[in-house]
Design a protein around this motif. Sequence first.
Motif, short mmCIF file in Angstrom:
data_model
loop_
_atom_site.label_atom_id
_atom_site.label_comp_id
_atom_site.label_asym_id
_atom_site.label_seq_id
_atom_site.Cartn_x
_atom_site.Cartn_y
_atom_site.Cartn_z
N LEU A 155 -6.87 -0.90 9.03
CA LEU A 155 -5.84 -0.63 8.07
C LEU A 155 -6.93 -1.69 6.95
CD1 LEU A 155 -3.17 -0.92 6.83
CD2 LEU A 155 -2.44 -3.31 7.79
N ARG A 156 -6.91 -1.25 5.69
CA ARG A 156 -7.24 -1.65 4.88
C ARG A 156 -6.50 -2.32 3.30
NH1 ARG A 156 -9.74 3.82 2.74
NH2 ARG A 156 -10.29 2.58 0.90
N TYR A 157 -5.90 -2.09 3.66
CA TYR A 157 -4.30 -2.93 2.82
C TYR A 157 -3.04 -3.44 3.54
CZ TYR A 157 -6.37 0.39 -0.56
OH TYR A 157 -7.29 1.07 -1.54
N ILE A 166 7.19 -11.34 -17.16
CA ILE A 166 5.81 -10.34 -17.46
C ILE A 166 6.05 -9.70 -16.58
CG2 ILE A 166 3.62 -10.97 -17.31
CD1 ILE A 166 4.12 -14.14 -18.50
N MET A 167 5.17 -8.38 -17.24
CA MET A 167 5.41 -6.87 -15.79
C MET A 167 4.24 -6.57 -15.94
SD MET A 167 8.14 -4.53 -14.99
CE MET A 167 9.82 -5.51 -14.90
N MET A 168 3.40 -7.11 -14.72
CA MET A 168 1.74 -6.25 -15.22
C MET A 168 1.89 -4.31 -13.95
SD MET A 168 -0.08 -8.31 -11.98
CE MET A 168 -1.24 -7.29 -11.19
N ASP A 169 1.13 -3.75 -14.59
CA ASP A 169 0.68 -2.56 -13.10
C ASP A 169 -0.36 -3.24 -12.78
OD1 ASP A 169 2.03 -0.34 -13.15
OD2 ASP A 169 1.55 0.41 -15.88
N TYR A 170 -0.22 -2.70 -11.49
CA TYR A 170 -1.61 -2.85 -10.77
C TYR A 170 -2.82 -2.10 -11.14
CZ TYR A 170 2.35 -4.81 -7.41
OH TYR A 170 3.07 -5.16 -7.01
N ARG A 171 -3.81 -2.21 -10.69
CA ARG A 171 -5.21 -1.31 -10.83
C ARG A 171 -5.36 0.53 -10.50
NH1 ARG A 171 -10.90 -4.70 -9.63
NH2 ARG A 171 -10.36 -6.55 -10.27
N GLY A 172 -4.88 0.64 -11.17
CA GLY A 172 -5.08 2.64 -11.55
C GLY A 172 -3.60 2.43 -11.70
N ARG A 184 -9.30 -0.76 -6.85
CA ARG A 184 -8.57 -0.90 -6.23
C ARG A 184 -8.26 -1.74 -5.05
NH1 ARG A 184 -4.60 1.84 -7.74
NH2 ARG A 184 -4.38 3.52 -6.29
N THR A 185 -8.43 -2.74 -4.93
CA THR A 185 -8.43 -3.59 -3.11
C THR A 185 -7.27 -5.01 -3.13
OG1 THR A 185 -10.29 -4.83 -3.71
CG2 THR A 185 -11.16 -2.81 -3.09
N VAL A 186 -7.06 -5.13 -1.86
CA VAL A 186 -6.54 -5.88 -1.73
C VAL A 186 -6.56 -7.33 -2.56
CG1 VAL A 186 -4.75 -7.78 -0.34
CG2 VAL A 186 -4.76 -4.85 0.31
N GLU A 187 -7.28 -7.89 -2.02
CA GLU A 187 -7.96 -9.12 -2.19
C GLU A 187 -8.46 -8.67 -3.98
OE1 GLU A 187 -9.25 -11.75 -0.52
OE2 GLU A 187 -8.09 -10.74 0.86
N ALA A 188 -8.67 -7.93 -5.00
CA ALA A 188 -8.74 -7.68 -6.42
C ALA A 188 -7.53 -7.95 -7.29
CB ALA A 188 -9.24 -6.69 -6.69
N MET A 189 -6.86 -7.25 -5.61
CA MET A 189 -4.83 -7.30 -6.74
C MET A 189 -4.24 -8.54 -6.62
SD MET A 189 -3.36 -3.60 -5.31
CE MET A 189 -2.36 -3.65 -5.48
N PHE A 248 0.29 3.97 0.38
CA PHE A 248 0.76 2.56 0.23
C PHE A 248 1.20 2.87 -1.35
CE2 PHE A 248 -1.05 1.29 4.18
CZ PHE A 248 0.28 0.84 4.37
N PHE A 249 -0.04 3.41 -1.90
CA PHE A 249 -0.13 3.87 -3.60
C PHE A 249 0.05 4.91 -4.31
CE2 PHE A 249 -2.19 -0.01 -1.93
CZ PHE A 249 -1.89 -1.26 -2.66
N GLN A 250 1.31 4.79 -5.25
CA GLN A 250 2.05 6.16 -5.95
C GLN A 250 1.74 5.93 -7.08
OE1 GLN A 250 5.10 7.35 -3.73
NE2 GLN A 250 4.35 7.44 -1.51
N PRO A 251 0.31 6.41 -7.42
CA PRO A 251 0.18 5.69 -9.41
C PRO A 251 1.01 6.64 -10.55
CG PRO A 251 -1.76 5.45 -8.16
CD PRO A 251 -0.16 6.15 -7.26
N GLU A 252 1.15 5.94 -11.59
CA GLU A 252 1.38 7.15 -12.59
C GLU A 252 0.64 6.48 -13.37
OE1 GLU A 252 5.39 8.04 -15.59
OE2 GLU A 252 4.99 6.12 -15.17
N LYS A 253 -0.22 7.22 -13.92
CA LYS A 253 -1.20 7.16 -15.70
C LYS A 253 -0.74 6.90 -16.30
CE LYS A 253 -5.17 7.95 -12.40
NZ LYS A 253 -5.58 6.12 -12.09
#
Length: 286
Positions: free
Chosen positions: A194-196, A105-111, A119-124, A31-36
């Motif tokens: 399912l966690r997300y 305003i554009m944010m980056d998700y955790r990580g 990164r959790t759904v509730e945190a996001m 589900f998440f393919q981040p770029e750091k």
Amino acid sequence: MKIDIYFILTIAVTVILILGLLIYFFQHKFFFQPEKLAPDFKFAYDNLKAEEKTVETEPGAKINYLHFLVDHPKGVVIYLKGNTKSIKGWGKFAIDFTRLGYEVIMMDYRGFGKSTGKRTVEAMKRDSQFIYDIAKKEYSEDKIIVYGRSLGSGFAARLAAKNNPRMLILTSPLYSLLRTIHRYLPFMPAKPFLRYNIPTFHYLKNVLCPIKIIHGSDDNLVPIKTAIDLSEINPKLTRLYVILGAGHINIHQFEEYHRVMEEIFEERKVFIDMDKTSMNESHRKN
């Protein structure tokens, strides 16, 4: 030769459990393919003016975001992006709104990018609300438009349901991550693993502002049926726009997409006297 039904059931249960554990432990990679990004990375865009900001949404979690500026703004768009890369690459899409006179305003998700925290759904959810609250300090809610693309559609829908923005726009939205899994593993009872899950459909039930859904007719990742199903949840407030020939990641490359965006933001309100139309006519009548 007798078929041992208990053996078959054992094998089936074993396969489901193995798949379930794989889903549980590795879904974040799907589900998440981040770029750091390095802490000293400098954002730069042609024809766009952006201020970089970082806020601590809770202890141990810092959210990095860009505020794209325009002269004499009509309002602001809170942009919830998809599940890949960082705002380094997504930032260029801000021009679709700044050209119409809106800040972004554009944010980056955790990580992702420079953002940190577990990164959790509730945190996001909390993070996106935190950013919304920042926007409210500068803009009244009738000047705030929430925009979600792909994975970001779920968080955008939740923001619209929990707040009172002027409008919600979803591009190539997901119905839910659970349905996404069922599309590839239709036999799999994935919900317990399912966690997300991000149930866009659930949040739309409680949205009170206009809802605009934009979807490509040739989207093979999230079929057009998804957008149709979502549009039927809150039909009185929803309008669906289909971009013919567009897929999931290239929808912005179609001229019709940008024509639709102009129509949405101009919000032309036309009064129609339904008594003078064929709305109440039937072929069965003489």
